[in-house]
Design a protein around this motif. Sequence first.
Motif, short mmCIF file in Angstrom:
data_model
loop_
_atom_site.label_atom_id
_atom_site.label_comp_id
_atom_site.label_asym_id
_atom_site.label_seq_id
_atom_site.Cartn_x
_atom_site.Cartn_y
_atom_site.Cartn_z
N LYS A 26 12.09 1.45 12.08
CA LYS A 26 10.82 1.32 11.36
C LYS A 26 10.01 2.59 11.55
CE LYS A 26 6.66 -1.38 11.18
NZ LYS A 26 5.79 -2.31 11.80
N LYS A 27 9.38 3.06 10.47
CA LYS A 27 8.50 4.22 10.59
C LYS A 27 7.09 3.80 10.23
CE LYS A 27 8.60 6.47 6.11
NZ LYS A 27 7.21 6.80 5.98
N LYS A 28 6.12 4.54 10.75
CA LYS A 28 4.72 4.23 10.47
C LYS A 28 4.44 4.43 8.99
CE LYS A 28 3.01 6.00 14.79
NZ LYS A 28 2.16 6.99 15.42
N LEU A 29 3.64 3.55 8.43
CA LEU A 29 3.17 3.74 7.06
C LEU A 29 2.10 4.83 7.07
CD1 LEU A 29 2.69 0.07 5.81
CD2 LEU A 29 4.40 1.70 5.03
N THR A 30 2.12 5.67 6.07
CA THR A 30 1.07 6.68 5.93
C THR A 30 -0.05 6.09 5.09
OG1 THR A 30 2.00 7.61 3.91
CG2 THR A 30 2.80 8.53 6.01
N VAL A 31 -1.19 6.76 5.07
CA VAL A 31 -2.30 6.31 4.24
C VAL A 31 -1.88 6.32 2.78
CG1 VAL A 31 -4.66 6.85 3.51
CG2 VAL A 31 -4.03 7.05 5.92
N ALA A 32 -1.15 7.35 2.37
CA ALA A 32 -0.68 7.43 0.97
C ALA A 32 0.22 6.24 0.64
CB ALA A 32 0.05 8.74 0.74
N GLU A 33 1.10 5.87 1.56
CA GLU A 33 1.99 4.72 1.32
C GLU A 33 1.20 3.41 1.26
OE1 GLU A 33 6.09 6.34 3.38
OE2 GLU A 33 4.53 5.49 4.65
N LEU A 34 0.17 3.30 2.10
CA LEU A 34 -0.67 2.11 2.06
C LEU A 34 -1.40 2.02 0.72
CD1 LEU A 34 -2.16 2.12 5.66
CD2 LEU A 34 -0.64 0.41 4.67
N LEU A 35 -1.93 3.14 0.24
CA LEU A 35 -2.61 3.14 -1.05
C LEU A 35 -1.65 2.80 -2.18
CD1 LEU A 35 -4.92 6.27 -0.62
CD2 LEU A 35 -5.61 3.86 -0.70
N ALA A 36 -0.41 3.25 -2.08
CA ALA A 36 0.59 2.96 -3.11
C ALA A 36 0.95 1.48 -3.15
CB ALA A 36 1.84 3.81 -2.88
N LEU A 37 0.73 0.77 -2.06
CA LEU A 37 1.04 -0.67 -2.02
C LEU A 37 -0.01 -1.52 -2.74
CD1 LEU A 37 2.23 -1.09 1.67
CD2 LEU A 37 3.63 -1.16 -0.40
N LYS A 38 -1.15 -0.91 -3.06
CA LYS A 38 -2.23 -1.65 -3.70
C LYS A 38 -1.74 -2.30 -4.99
CE LYS A 38 -7.01 -1.35 -5.12
NZ LYS A 38 -8.19 -0.52 -5.19
N GLY A 39 -1.92 -3.60 -5.07
CA GLY A 39 -1.51 -4.35 -6.24
C GLY A 39 -0.04 -4.74 -6.25
N LYS A 40 0.74 -4.25 -5.28
CA LYS A 40 2.18 -4.56 -5.23
C LYS A 40 2.49 -5.67 -4.23
CE LYS A 40 3.52 -0.06 -6.85
NZ LYS A 40 4.06 1.22 -6.53
N ARG A 41 1.85 -5.59 -3.06
CA ARG A 41 2.02 -6.64 -2.06
C ARG A 41 0.83 -6.63 -1.12
NH1 ARG A 41 3.34 -5.28 3.22
NH2 ARG A 41 4.30 -3.26 3.59
N GLN A 42 0.66 -7.72 -0.41
CA GLN A 42 -0.42 -7.79 0.56
C GLN A 42 -0.04 -7.00 1.81
OE1 GLN A 42 -1.24 -11.92 1.28
NE2 GLN A 42 -2.64 -12.03 -0.46
N ILE A 43 -1.02 -6.36 2.39
CA ILE A 43 -0.83 -5.61 3.63
C ILE A 43 -1.18 -6.55 4.78
CG2 ILE A 43 -1.65 -3.67 5.01
CD1 ILE A 43 -2.23 -2.26 2.32
#
Length: 90
Positions: A26-43
Amino acid sequence: LIAAGSFPLWYGEQKSNLCCQDNKPKKKLTVAELLALKGKRQIVLTTAFDEWTARAAEEAGVDMILAWGSCHEHSKFVIEAVRRGAPNTL
């Protein structure tokens, strides 16, 4: 039951490589990856104030762990413990 002379993982004798479903570390999620998840799945976000809770959260696949203390010195202590327990979680 735990066999005599053996200890659970949280005693720190041996650390497993936490893996995702595809057996990659497992690798840490970056801020950019977190923003890309918006609308795709719940964090998934949780709080942890010690190493063991943080380790359990990371093993459960939590995306982010929030930690704080009652003052600056206590916050440093808590955050260091959480980082030890969940080194691969934001």
